[in-house]
Write a protein that holds these residues in place. Sequence first.
Motif, mmCIF file in Angstrom:
data_model
loop_
_atom_site.group_PDB
_atom_site.id
_atom_site.type_symbol
_atom_site.label_atom_id
_atom_site.label_comp_id
_atom_site.label_asym_id
_atom_site.label_seq_id
_atom_site.Cartn_x
_atom_site.Cartn_y
_atom_site.Cartn_z
ATOM 1 N N ASP A 7 -19.060 10.496 5.625
ATOM 2 C CA ASP A 7 -19.765 11.487 6.425
ATOM 3 C C ASP A 7 -19.480 12.770 5.629
ATOM 4 O OD1 ASP A 7 -20.214 9.720 8.246
ATOM 5 O OD2 ASP A 7 -18.852 10.497 10.155
ATOM 6 N N GLN A 8 -18.620 12.936 5.198
ATOM 7 C CA GLN A 8 -18.489 14.265 4.270
ATOM 8 C C GLN A 8 -19.193 14.262 2.884
ATOM 9 O OE1 GLN A 8 -14.136 14.739 3.811
ATOM 10 N NE2 GLN A 8 -13.893 15.880 5.705
ATOM 11 N N LYS A 9 -19.283 13.135 2.390
ATOM 12 C CA LYS A 9 -20.055 12.868 1.371
ATOM 13 C C LYS A 9 -21.554 12.801 1.495
ATOM 14 C CE LYS A 9 -20.733 9.613 -2.629
ATOM 15 N NZ LYS A 9 -20.504 8.294 -3.108
ATOM 16 N N LYS A 10 -21.945 12.285 2.703
ATOM 17 C CA LYS A 10 -23.305 12.380 2.958
ATOM 18 C C LYS A 10 -23.679 13.765 3.358
ATOM 19 C CE LYS A 10 -23.786 7.806 4.923
ATOM 20 N NZ LYS A 10 -24.013 7.020 6.181
ATOM 21 N N ALA A 11 -22.986 14.682 4.039
ATOM 22 C CA ALA A 11 -23.051 16.054 4.315
ATOM 23 C C ALA A 11 -23.159 16.829 3.000
ATOM 24 C CB ALA A 11 -21.978 16.506 5.222
ATOM 25 N N GLN A 12 -22.267 16.652 2.021
ATOM 26 C CA GLN A 12 -22.401 17.317 0.905
ATOM 27 C C GLN A 12 -23.683 16.887 -0.004
ATOM 28 O OE1 GLN A 12 -18.902 16.183 -1.152
ATOM 29 N NE2 GLN A 12 -17.615 17.897 -0.389
ATOM 30 N N GLU B 229 -26.306 18.685 1.855
ATOM 31 C CA GLU B 229 -26.598 20.061 1.435
ATOM 32 C C GLU B 229 -26.890 20.183 0.023
ATOM 33 O OE1 GLU B 229 -23.301 23.760 1.248
ATOM 34 O OE2 GLU B 229 -22.779 21.890 2.316
ATOM 35 N N TYR B 230 -26.503 19.343 -0.875
ATOM 36 C CA TYR B 230 -26.817 19.556 -2.187
ATOM 37 C C TYR B 230 -28.423 19.254 -2.233
ATOM 38 C CZ TYR B 230 -27.306 18.392 -7.133
ATOM 39 O OH TYR B 230 -27.548 18.214 -8.589
ATOM 40 N N ALA B 231 -28.998 18.204 -1.711
ATOM 41 C CA ALA B 231 -30.407 18.010 -1.800
ATOM 42 C C ALA B 231 -31.238 19.176 -1.022
ATOM 43 C CB ALA B 231 -30.792 16.671 -1.051
ATOM 44 N N GLY B 232 -30.562 19.807 -0.369
ATOM 45 C CA GLY B 232 -31.402 20.952 0.474
ATOM 46 C C GLY B 232 -31.540 21.996 -0.357
ATOM 47 N N LYS C 147 -29.771 31.144 -7.664
ATOM 48 C CA LYS C 147 -28.762 31.132 -6.572
ATOM 49 C C LYS C 147 -28.747 29.732 -6.008
ATOM 50 C CE LYS C 147 -28.509 36.048 -5.499
ATOM 51 N NZ LYS C 147 -28.982 36.947 -4.764
ATOM 52 N N LYS C 148 -29.872 29.169 -5.749
ATOM 53 C CA LYS C 148 -29.787 27.907 -5.100
ATOM 54 C C LYS C 148 -29.468 26.642 -5.913
ATOM 55 C CE LYS C 148 -31.541 29.741 -1.219
ATOM 56 N NZ LYS C 148 -30.806 29.701 -0.107
ATOM 57 N N TYR C 149 -29.783 26.761 -7.284
ATOM 58 C CA TYR C 149 -29.152 25.715 -8.065
ATOM 59 C C TYR C 149 -27.517 25.906 -8.265
ATOM 60 C CZ TYR C 149 -34.013 24.543 -9.442
ATOM 61 O OH TYR C 149 -35.232 24.192 -9.461
#
Length: 189
Positions: free
Chosen positions: A157-162, A165-168, A187-189
């Motif tokens: 779940d933490q990996k999916k969340a990361q 967040e990374y994809a976003g 800043k986003k990259y």
Amino acid sequence: PKERLTLIETRFVDLANADQKAKELAAITEKYNAQIAKADAAFASANFESAMSGYLAASAIKSDGSYPKDQIALIEQKMQELAVKAKDAVEKKRIDAEYQALILQGSKDYDRRNYEIARDLYASALKLKPQETLPKERIEQIEKLLSNMAAQRLAEDQKKAQEGEYAGLIAQGDASFKLKDFDASIKKY
């Protein structure tokens, strides 16, 4: 002489009556002893019902005898003990059968990976037979499995969340880059 004859006749009658009474008493004693012997033999072979009826018959023949009454009390005590043992044996058999059924079903659910259900079944089996080690061991195994599975799910779940967040952030950086807002995009990259 007439009085003497009457006295002699009375004595003969008394002697005859005493002899008759002695014979009757001997017959009663013989009958009593036969009932006692029969009852003792039945008692020795643990045939308590037959022994009980023999001692009752002997007691009816000679009501003043204490031996049959003592034996009757002993038989009643033994019969109560046997009834308790029989009840305990039935209860033990029921517990054994229920325990085996719980262990069998627990093993099936364990093999099907229904760990929570299997754990509950093993816990029920353990309540029936707390001295048994199999349910304890299986519960410990299941607890470890469930703990490892929960830790693995948390990590996933933490990996999916990361990753989300990374994809976003990448999508926001790409959008800023297309709008030529390079500072926001960095800043986003």
